[in-house]
Design a protein around this motif. Structure first.
Motif, mmCIF file in Angstrom:
data_model
loop_
_atom_site.group_PDB
_atom_site.id
_atom_site.type_symbol
_atom_site.label_atom_id
_atom_site.label_comp_id
_atom_site.label_asym_id
_atom_site.label_seq_id
_atom_site.Cartn_x
_atom_site.Cartn_y
_atom_site.Cartn_z
ATOM 1 N N PRO A 294 -53.747 28.895 20.522
ATOM 2 C CA PRO A 294 -53.978 29.025 21.965
ATOM 3 C C PRO A 294 -53.302 27.954 22.811
ATOM 4 O O PRO A 294 -53.114 28.141 24.018
ATOM 5 N N LEU A 295 -52.887 26.830 22.200
ATOM 6 C CA LEU A 295 -52.181 25.796 22.960
ATOM 7 C C LEU A 295 -50.879 26.316 23.553
ATOM 8 O O LEU A 295 -50.370 25.766 24.538
ATOM 9 N N ALA A 296 -50.351 27.373 22.978
ATOM 10 C CA ALA A 296 -49.114 27.958 23.508
ATOM 11 C C ALA A 296 -49.308 28.526 24.908
ATOM 12 O O ALA A 296 -48.326 28.748 25.636
ATOM 13 N N ALA A 297 -50.559 28.740 25.297
ATOM 14 C CA ALA A 297 -50.845 29.309 26.622
ATOM 15 C C ALA A 297 -51.022 28.251 27.697
ATOM 16 O O ALA A 297 -51.321 28.598 28.851
ATOM 17 N N LEU A 298 -50.856 26.972 27.364
ATOM 18 C CA LEU A 298 -50.966 25.924 28.379
ATOM 19 C C LEU A 298 -49.891 26.118 29.450
ATOM 20 O O LEU A 298 -48.735 26.409 29.136
ATOM 21 N N ARG A 299 -50.286 25.932 30.707
ATOM 22 C CA ARG A 299 -49.369 26.137 31.817
ATOM 23 C C ARG A 299 -49.367 24.901 32.725
ATOM 24 O O ARG A 299 -50.418 24.488 33.220
ATOM 25 N N ALA A 300 -48.193 24.310 32.913
ATOM 26 C CA ALA A 300 -48.048 23.168 33.807
ATOM 27 C C ALA A 300 -46.611 23.133 34.307
ATOM 28 O O ALA A 300 -45.672 23.447 33.557
ATOM 29 N N ARG A 301 -46.435 22.742 35.555
ATOM 30 C CA ARG A 301 -45.117 22.786 36.190
ATOM 31 C C ARG A 301 -44.085 21.941 35.448
ATOM 32 O O ARG A 301 -42.914 22.310 35.335
ATOM 33 N N HIS A 302 -44.518 20.790 34.924
ATOM 34 C CA HIS A 302 -43.597 19.885 34.224
ATOM 35 C C HIS A 302 -43.830 19.866 32.715
ATOM 36 O O HIS A 302 -43.328 18.976 32.020
ATOM 37 N N VAL A 324 -46.729 21.864 16.805
ATOM 38 C CA VAL A 324 -46.989 21.819 18.250
ATOM 39 C C VAL A 324 -45.698 22.036 19.027
ATOM 40 O O VAL A 324 -45.720 22.594 20.143
ATOM 41 N N ARG A 325 -44.581 21.621 18.453
ATOM 42 C CA ARG A 325 -43.296 21.895 19.110
ATOM 43 C C ARG A 325 -43.055 23.404 19.165
ATOM 44 O O ARG A 325 -42.572 23.929 20.184
ATOM 45 N N GLU A 326 -43.387 24.104 18.097
ATOM 46 C CA GLU A 326 -43.257 25.561 18.081
ATOM 47 C C GLU A 326 -44.172 26.223 19.115
ATOM 48 O O GLU A 326 -43.851 27.301 19.634
ATOM 49 N N LEU A 327 -45.299 25.573 19.411
ATOM 50 C CA LEU A 327 -46.244 26.123 20.385
ATOM 51 C C LEU A 327 -45.860 25.801 21.830
ATOM 52 O O LEU A 327 -46.550 26.218 22.760
#
Length: 461
Positions: A294-302, A324-327
């Motif tokens: 689910p970390l792949a769904a994190l959303r942030a402008r930067h 985590v790089r893949e995510l």
């Protein structure tokens, strides 16, 4: 050798605590040979074994399903043991007070039943007669302390003054002297009664505390917001928001649903940047990779950034960095990136030194323009002095859990410069998050989990 000695001391302490808890909850309140005592004795042996299994199963490579089976009861019992013991220690203060109160009450009732203060002579046909203590059985004589049943009445249940002086004119008064005996014979001893009251209250308080602390963890972290002014931050970066999350501790207990709650909470704050400052996992990528997805769904402008914590080095740090790089997260391995208005740097955790991958502040910060503001991601607060030396304006850390289980915060203070919150060290400010998860027992008491939105403020604005 030192590790072995420490282990022996810890085991001896745990054994002594379990013995004390058994005595107060089982030995003092149940009858020898009763079902309750047998059940309590079995639990006193099985529960600590489950706790040892929960703490060691991951380290020895046990199957993940077995880790999950052991984790819930084993770790929860450790939290229960802590708060049951604390409640019992409070009960040790209450116990003698209750015994004195009950003794005085019984003495008052004895005096009221005889019509005069207990132990004073009474008169029959004008002749003084001493009333012996046995005229009313004492509760201590009915049931011995620590037994669940009641003993037979004392030898002298209802001696009356007429036994010594012969027949009296009003025989109808004789039953009044003997009727209290059956009622008193059914009462438990004063000590047994107090043991059960104190034990019951301690159990209720301890288990309620653990239950509430578990609910807080499973409910998910709350959102905190703080504003941090930075002298070098340009006006254009005023109001830049960093969602700081640490110590997620995905593992045998806190899995994919836990990760999803955290991601949804972070996304709801609409941050400009997400900083994951270590201790993401307690286990291998093979066992927990899907729980971290689910970390792949994190959303942030930067974007979202990650640094290792000490638990990553117990779980295969290199594999997790790749995962985590893949995510979609950017690992900062003693590295730095330029963000709008400031530099964002990250260093490996000091636990990586055992693998030759410890923090390297020179590599992360050595060649930067010190005229720009610098924000450092470092899992453990203890590296704050290196941050000060390298001109960092703000360090973002975790690791402490805020103590997690009171009074653990006092122990955390001995090992960390800051346990939770924002403090200043020279020209550097240090923010320490309490973390979004829990290690070991999925319980937090006095240190609720949180995600903090750090809003950077320019003094030029």
């Amino acid at each position: 050798m030192v590790f072995a000695l420490v282990g022996l001391v810890v085991l001896a302490l745990l054994g002594a605590v379990h013995r004390y808890v058994w005595r107060r909850f089982v030995g003092d309140t149940t009858a020898p040979g009763s079902r309750l005592r047998r059940a309590g004795t079995v639990a006193a042996f099985v529960l600590p074994l489950l706790s040892v299994g929960a703490m060691t199963s991951g380290r020895v490579g046990a199957p993940f399903w077995l880790q999950q089976v052991l984790a819930w009861p084993g770790f929860l019992w450790l939290a229960c043991l802590l708060y049951l013991t604390l409640a019992l220690l409070v009960g040790e203060v209450v116990r003698p007070v209750l015994l004195r109160v009950l003794a005085r009450r019984d003495a008052a009732r004895t005096g009221a039943g005889s019509g005069t203060p207990a132990g004073t002579p009474t008169e029959s046909s004008g002749t003084p007669t001493e009333v012996p203590d046995e005229t009313r059985p004492r509760t201590e004589e009915l049931v011995t302390s620590g037994s669940a049943g009641v003993s037979a009445p004392s030898e002298a249940v209802a001696r009356t003054a007429s036994d010594a002086s012969g027949p009296v004119a009003e025989p109808e008064t004789e039953p009044a002297a003997t009727t209290p005996a059956p009622a008193l014979a059914s009462l438990p001893s004063r000590r047994l009664f107090v043991s059960r009251v104190v034990g019951g209250a301690a159990a209720a308080a301890g288990l309620a505390t653990v239950g509430y602390g578990t609910y807080g963890v499973l409910r998910g972290p709350s959102v905190k917001r703080i504003t941090v002014p930075l002298a070098k931050l340009p006006r254009a970066a005023h109001g830049f928001r960093i969602a700081v999350v640490s110590d997620i501790h995905i593992g045998p207990i806190l899995g994919r649903a836990h990760t999803r709650r955290i991601v949804d909470t972070i996304n709801a704050t609409s941050p400009d940047l997400v900083a994951v400052v270590g201790d993401l996992v307690d286990g291998s990528v093979a066992d927990l990779g899907s729980a971290a997805e689910p970390l792949a769904a994190l959303r942030a402008r930067h974007g979202s950034y990650f640094v290792t914590g000490n638990h990553e080095y117990f779980s295969g740090a290199e594999q997790w960095i790749d995962h985590v790089r893949e995510l979609g997260l950017v690992p900062l391995e003693n590295a730095r990136v330029e963000i709008e208005g400031f530099d964002l740097a990250g260093v490996n955790d000091i636990a990586g030194e055992t693998e030759g991958q410890g923090p390297d502040f020179g590599r992360a910060l050595g060649d930067r323009d010190r005229g720009r503001a610098a924000v450092l991601m470092a899992h453990q607060p203890v590296v704050i002095h290196d941050a000060v030396e390298h001109g960092v304006d703000l360090q973002l850390s975790g690791h402490t859990h805020g103590g997690q289980l009171w009074p653990g915060n006092y122990l955390a203070e001995l090992a960390n410069p800051t346990v939770a919150g924002l403090e200043r060290y020279g020209d550097t400010q240090l923010f320490v998050s309490r973390g979004a998860g829990a290690w070991g027992p999925p319980v937090r008491v006095g240190a609720p989990s949180d995600i903090t939105v750090v809003e950077l403020a320019s003094r030029q604005a």
